[in-house]
Design an enzyme around this catalytic site. Structure first.
Site, PDB file in Angstrom:
ATOM      1  N   HIS A  40     -44.898 -20.208 158.828  1.00 37.99           N
ATOM      2  CA  HIS A  40     -44.150 -20.920 157.434  1.00 37.99           C
ATOM      3  C   HIS A  40     -45.038 -20.734 156.375  1.00 37.99           C
ATOM      4  O   HIS A  40     -45.122 -20.957 155.193  1.00 37.99           O
ATOM      5  CB  HIS A  40     -43.646 -22.106 157.443  1.00 37.99           C
ATOM      6  CG  HIS A  40     -42.631 -22.480 158.678  1.00 37.99           C
ATOM      7  ND1 HIS A  40     -41.232 -21.786 158.889  1.00 37.99           N
ATOM      8  CD2 HIS A  40     -42.642 -23.031 159.591  1.00 37.99           C
ATOM      9  CE1 HIS A  40     -40.647 -22.227 159.873  1.00 37.99           C
ATOM     10  NE2 HIS A  40     -41.328 -23.021 160.577  1.00 37.99           N
ATOM     11  N   GLY A 131     -36.406 -15.784 167.887  1.00 36.85           N
ATOM     12  CA  GLY A 131     -37.950 -16.134 167.221  1.00 36.85           C
ATOM     13  C   GLY A 131     -38.909 -14.803 167.375  1.00 36.85           C
ATOM     14  O   GLY A 131     -39.963 -15.087 167.308  1.00 36.85           O
ATOM     15  N   LEU A 132     -38.179 -13.582 167.812  1.00 38.72           N
ATOM     16  CA  LEU A 132     -39.114 -12.473 168.123  1.00 38.72           C
ATOM     17  C   LEU A 132     -38.756 -11.344 166.775  1.00 38.72           C
ATOM     18  O   LEU A 132     -39.343 -10.449 167.258  1.00 38.72           O
ATOM     19  CB  LEU A 132     -38.791 -12.114 169.597  1.00 38.72           C
ATOM     20  CG  LEU A 132     -39.061 -12.929 170.691  1.00 38.72           C
ATOM     21  CD1 LEU A 132     -38.805 -12.234 171.942  1.00 38.72           C
ATOM     22  CD2 LEU A 132     -40.658 -13.337 170.745  1.00 38.72           C
ATOM     23  N   SER A 134     -35.922  -9.965 165.869  1.00 44.86           N
ATOM     24  CA  SER A 134     -35.288  -8.680 166.209  1.00 44.86           C
ATOM     25  C   SER A 134     -34.530  -8.163 164.934  1.00 44.86           C
ATOM     26  O   SER A 134     -34.416  -6.899 164.924  1.00 44.86           O
ATOM     27  CB  SER A 134     -33.918  -9.053 167.127  1.00 44.86           C
ATOM     28  OG  SER A 134     -33.108 -10.193 166.661  1.00 44.86           O
ATOM     29  N   ASP A 179     -42.624 -10.686 159.457  1.00 36.88           N
ATOM     30  CA  ASP A 179     -41.776 -10.032 160.356  1.00 36.88           C
ATOM     31  C   ASP A 179     -41.739  -8.632 160.389  1.00 36.88           C
ATOM     32  O   ASP A 179     -42.045  -7.763 161.039  1.00 36.88           O
ATOM     33  CB  ASP A 179     -40.526 -10.577 160.641  1.00 36.88           C
ATOM     34  CG  ASP A 179     -40.627 -12.215 161.048  1.00 36.88           C
ATOM     35  OD1 ASP A 179     -41.633 -12.730 161.335  1.00 36.88           O
ATOM     36  OD2 ASP A 179     -39.389 -12.616 161.057  1.00 36.88           O
TER      37      ASP A 179
END
Length: 199
Positions: A40, A131-132, A134, A179
């Site tokens: 975060h 949580g990867l 995608s 990400d």
């Protein structure tokens, strides 16, 4: 190519051929990620230390002669979507998965890139919602494929920023840059220290 990648490459290539009747012109890949340090903090101008992982999203694509984009989502029972590059791109209320593709294409256009019509098949081996990343993997892979079809090369950090814009502004998920940036910039055997104030 790892066995994991080979299986996914074959899966998306076969799905493309079955849907569109020919082999794809190209297959683009973008990995998922895990984050080692800095939860975060990316959207609070902090530091993060993610690394790319083996599971990924692959996009098989071929150029079309018109302005249409036709998509088949292998992981959603070969669900299909279609839209036109010359018309306003709207969200697809019936198929929310399509918003990630539509949003990425629109974000590329808003960034000034002249895209071509495309036939696209998408498949991944990243668990959805685990949580990867995608969704970031999907956005980056779609971006790589659409840019390659149009013979456009851009900096991978810029691609990540465009993908973040797609997710925040079109899909509606407020996220930081981590990400998309690790999916676009990840290198085998390395973690990536990101200063989110400056990239």
């Amino acid at each position: 190519m790892t066995p994991l990648d080979k299986a996914l490459y074959d899966k998306v290539s076969v799905a493309f051929a079955q849907r569109f009747g020919s082999a794809p012109d190209l297959v683009a890949r973008a990995p998922g990620r895990v984050n080692l340090i800095g939860e975060h903090t990316d959207y609070n101008d902090g530091f993060v230390l993610p690394c790319a992982i083996g599971p990924s999203t692959m996009v098989a694509a071929s150029r079309r002669a018109d302005n249409a984009v036709h998509v088949v989502a292998v992981d959603f029972d070969n669900a299909v979507d279609a839209f036109n590059l010359k018309q306003p791109i709207q969200r697809n209320a019936d198929q929310p998965w399509a918003d990630y593709i539509r949003g990425m294409v629109m974000a590329l256009q808003h960034a000034g890139h002249a895209l071509t019509g495309a036939n696209i098949a998408i498949a991944g081996n990243l668990p959805k919602g685990a949580g990867l990343s995608s969704s970031a993997s999907l956005e980056v892979a779609v971006g790589k494929a659409m840019l390659a079809l149009a013979n456009i090369e851009i900096d991978h950090s810029r691609l990540a920023q465009i993908a973040q814009s797609a997710e925040c502004d079109f899909v509606g998920t407020k996220c930081g840059i981590m990400d998309q940036l690790i999916s676009a910039q990840g290198k085998a055997g390395h973690a990536l220290l990101i200063d989110c104030r400056s990239l």
